[in-house]
Design an enzyme around this catalytic site. Structure first.
Site, PDB file in Angstrom:
ATOM      1  N   TYR A 142     -22.314  29.980   0.732  1.00 39.32           N
ATOM      2  CA  TYR A 142     -21.148  29.266   1.273  1.00 39.32           C
ATOM      3  C   TYR A 142     -20.023  29.164   0.248  1.00 39.32           C
ATOM      4  O   TYR A 142     -18.855  29.093   0.618  1.00 39.32           O
ATOM      5  CB  TYR A 142     -21.549  27.841   1.678  1.00 39.32           C
ATOM      6  CG  TYR A 142     -22.092  27.716   3.081  1.00 39.32           C
ATOM      7  CD1 TYR A 142     -23.356  28.217   3.400  1.00 39.32           C
ATOM      8  CD2 TYR A 142     -21.368  27.083   4.073  1.00 39.32           C
ATOM      9  CE1 TYR A 142     -23.863  28.087   4.677  1.00 39.32           C
ATOM     10  CE2 TYR A 142     -21.875  26.950   5.354  1.00 39.32           C
ATOM     11  CZ  TYR A 142     -23.125  27.456   5.652  1.00 39.32           C
ATOM     12  OH  TYR A 142     -23.622  27.329   6.914  1.00 39.32           O
ATOM     13  N   LYS A 192     -36.526  33.133   0.362  1.00 36.58           N
ATOM     14  CA  LYS A 192     -36.732  34.551   0.680  1.00 36.58           C
ATOM     15  C   LYS A 192     -37.010  35.249  -0.648  1.00 36.58           C
ATOM     16  O   LYS A 192     -36.316  36.191  -1.052  1.00 36.58           O
ATOM     17  CB  LYS A 192     -35.479  35.086   1.401  1.00 36.58           C
ATOM     18  CG  LYS A 192     -35.588  36.493   1.929  1.00 36.58           C
ATOM     19  CD  LYS A 192     -36.451  36.618   3.184  1.00 36.58           C
ATOM     20  CE  LYS A 192     -36.664  38.081   3.520  1.00 36.58           C
ATOM     21  NZ  LYS A 192     -37.612  38.284   4.630  1.00 36.58           N
ATOM     22  N   ASP A 224     -38.112  33.721   7.239  1.00 37.57           N
ATOM     23  CA  ASP A 224     -38.386  34.353   8.542  1.00 37.57           C
ATOM     24  C   ASP A 224     -39.670  33.792   9.148  1.00 37.57           C
ATOM     25  O   ASP A 224     -39.732  33.447  10.327  1.00 37.57           O
ATOM     26  CB  ASP A 224     -38.422  35.891   8.425  1.00 37.57           C
ATOM     27  CG  ASP A 224     -39.211  36.405   7.225  1.00 37.57           C
ATOM     28  OD1 ASP A 224     -39.666  35.587   6.400  1.00 37.57           O
ATOM     29  OD2 ASP A 224     -39.378  37.638   7.118  1.00 37.57           O
ATOM     30  N   ASP A 248     -28.897  25.642   7.389  1.00 34.48           N
ATOM     31  CA  ASP A 248     -27.979  25.619   8.534  1.00 34.48           C
ATOM     32  C   ASP A 248     -28.680  26.189   9.761  1.00 34.48           C
ATOM     33  O   ASP A 248     -28.679  25.597  10.843  1.00 34.48           O
ATOM     34  CB  ASP A 248     -26.729  26.439   8.196  1.00 34.48           C
ATOM     35  CG  ASP A 248     -25.742  26.475   9.349  1.00 34.48           C
ATOM     36  OD1 ASP A 248     -25.524  25.412   9.963  1.00 34.48           O
ATOM     37  OD2 ASP A 248     -25.208  27.560   9.643  1.00 34.48           O
ATOM     38  N   ASP A 252     -30.530  23.998  13.331  1.00 29.12           N
ATOM     39  CA  ASP A 252     -30.196  24.151  14.760  1.00 29.12           C
ATOM     40  C   ASP A 252     -31.460  24.470  15.555  1.00 29.12           C
ATOM     41  O   ASP A 252     -31.655  23.983  16.670  1.00 29.12           O
ATOM     42  CB  ASP A 252     -29.181  25.293  14.989  1.00 29.12           C
ATOM     43  CG  ASP A 252     -27.727  24.802  14.998  1.00 29.12           C
ATOM     44  OD1 ASP A 252     -27.435  23.819  14.279  1.00 29.12           O
ATOM     45  OD2 ASP A 252     -26.900  25.391  15.720  1.00 29.12           O
TER      46      ASP A 252
HETATM   47  C1  IPM Z   1     -22.935  22.668  10.250  1.00 31.83           C
HETATM   48  C2  IPM Z   1     -21.922  23.708  10.642  1.00 31.83           C
HETATM   49  C3  IPM Z   1     -21.064  24.075   9.436  1.00 31.83           C
HETATM   50  C4  IPM Z   1     -21.962  24.728   8.401  1.00 31.83           C
HETATM   51  C5  IPM Z   1     -19.853  24.960   9.722  1.00 31.83           C
HETATM   52  C6  IPM Z   1     -19.019  24.454  10.851  1.00 31.83           C
HETATM   53  C7  IPM Z   1     -19.022  25.115   8.492  1.00 31.83           C
HETATM   54  O1  IPM Z   1     -22.529  24.813  11.217  1.00 31.83           O
HETATM   55  O2  IPM Z   1     -22.534  21.585   9.789  1.00 31.83           O
HETATM   56  O3  IPM Z   1     -24.123  22.910  10.423  1.00 31.83           O
HETATM   57  O4  IPM Z   1     -22.233  25.938   8.476  1.00 31.83           O
HETATM   58  O5  IPM Z   1     -22.399  24.028   7.498  1.00 31.83           O
HETATM   59 MN    MN Z   2     -24.674  24.533  11.589  1.00 32.31          MN
END
Ligand code: IPM
Ligand code: MN
Ligand code: NAD
Length: 362
Positions: A142, A192, A224, A248, A252
């Site tokens: 990042y 990884k 993975d 990240d 999700d």
């Molecule tokens: C999160 C989002 C952010 C990230 C983006 C919007 C920069 O996906 O907070 O998870 O990748 O950290």
């Molecule tokens: Mn995210």
């Protein structure tokens, strides 16, 4: 009575809608408990770009620096998608994380029993899932340099750099061990290291730190494989520690096991500052329709009460109120299933506030 000052950054899309819900809950918490919360708003993301040409205006940053905690909605949306990466709304979020040195991002994924049928996983696989992803938040690909799109022999090359210093790894790994010590004492480190040197260093540092936390059981997984194990045996995880980009993606995945991305709160913590935000984004597809699930943001304020203000009982009360609202069958569209009571963002907020009042009376 101390006054807690909260910087409020609504952001874009559903950001203002879910933040408004969370503030209503926090206000009611204040009235019931006699705690004094003051809120001050500032711009971030696309709305800040529209207003002043930059995703993180200086006055926003100063407000955050002088507040006890920051509450953020979400940033981004199609309107700003054609901007170059370093001018986009998301840049505001990355910049504030860095400026406040919020290196540990805690993303707890918990399957609530009343929502078990909303999980995309089979009930007996999802049941009992309760783990926290500790995602490093201020390093990795990042922020690594060099980065950009360059010309090489007349052809474009895109470059990002995955980079971690030993210290950056060590501080977040320590935080994760400490969190594990207060939970079920199991830490899964994700990397990884079969391919990446950065990950090789990550694993070495985890091994070194493990000697200082002999009461915590450590497991190493390649990312993975971890992505696969999270859907295969989610209830076996306690604390997962990993770098920025892997965290990240895995968070999700973890979120949706709970029924919806709209359920997952987060706390981004540094030594001096902390920011609380839902894991989800600005959800442009449902923005302005009053149907966003506010629970992730409401639970983020519970994390604020717990971690920034040390008000554990109030945090417990908010979490209990959310659970009660779910037990009573209220659902926003993202978690709706047959036979439940359908509500929008405001309806869900009212039900949670009512539940909070009852929890408080007890
Ligand atoms: C999160 C989002 C952010 C990230 C983006 C919007 C920069 O996906 O907070 O998870 O990748 O950290
Ligand atoms: Mn995210
Ligand atoms: P998203 O999280 O905004 O949405 C993904 C899906 O989940 C959508 O279908 C959305 O409707 C649904 N969803 C998300 N939150 C919900 C909620 N509270 N209630 C009900 N449904 C919900 O991810 P995306 O679509 O990939 O990204 C949209 C924008 O948000 C992009 O600009 C992205 O960069 C940004 N984003 C910002 C953050 C942040 O501010 N922390 C995080 C992720 C994405």
């Amino acid at each position: 009575m101390p006054t807690f000052k909260v910087a409020v950054l609504e952001g874009d899309g559903i950001g203002p809608e879910v933040v408004s819900s969370a503030l209503k809950v926090l206000k009611r918490v204040g009235e019931l408990s006699g705690m004094d919360f003051v809120f001050e708003k500032a711009l971030i993301g696309g709305s800040a770009i529209d207003h002043s040409g930059t995703p993180l205006p200086e006055e926003t940053l100063s407000l955050c620096l002088e507040s006890h905690a920051v509450l953020l909605g979400a940033v981004g949306g199609p309107k700003w998608d054609s901007l170059p990466t370093d001018k986009r709304p998301e840049k505001g979020l990355l910049a504030i994380r860095k400026a406040l040195d919020l290196y540990a991002n805690l993303r707890p994924a918990k399957v609530y029993e009343p929502l078990i049928t909303s999980s995309p996983l089979k009930e007996d696989v999802a049941r009992g899932t309760d783990f926290v992803v500790v995602r490093e938040l201020t390093g990795d690909v990042y922020y690594g340099e060099p980065r950009g799109i360059f010309l090489d022999d007349g052809k474009r090359v895109g470059i990002n750099t995955m980079k971690y210093t030993e210290e950056e790894i060590r501080r977040v790994v320590r935080k994760a061990f400490e969190i594990a010590q207060h939970r079920r004492k199991k830490l899964t480190s994700v990397d990884k290291s079969n391919v990446l040197e950065v990950s090789g260093l990550w694993r070495m540092v985890v091994e070194e730190e493990a000697r200082n936390y002999p009461d915590v059981e450590v497991e190493h997984l390649y990312v993975d494989n971890c992505a696969m194990q999270i859907v295969r045996r989610p209830s076996s995880f306690d604390v997962i520690v990993t770098g920025n980009i892997f965290g990240d993606i895995l968070s999700d995945e973890a979120a949706v096991i709970t029924g919806s991305l709209g359920m997952l709160p987060s706390a981004s913590i540094g030594e001096r500052h902390a920011l609380y935000e839902p894991v989800h984004g600005s959800a442009p597809d449902i923005a302005g329709k009053g149907m966003a699930n506010p629970i992730a943001t409401i639970l983020s304020t519970a994390m604020m009460l717990r971690y920034s203000f040390g008000l554990k009982e109030l945090a417990d009360a908010v979490e209990k109120a959310v659970e009660l609202a779910l037990q009573r069958g209220y659902r926003t569209p993202d978690i709706y299933s047959d036979g439940c009571k359908s509500v929008g963002t405001e309806g869900m907020t009212e039900v949670i506030i009512k539940a909070l009042e009852e929890v408080w009376q007890k």
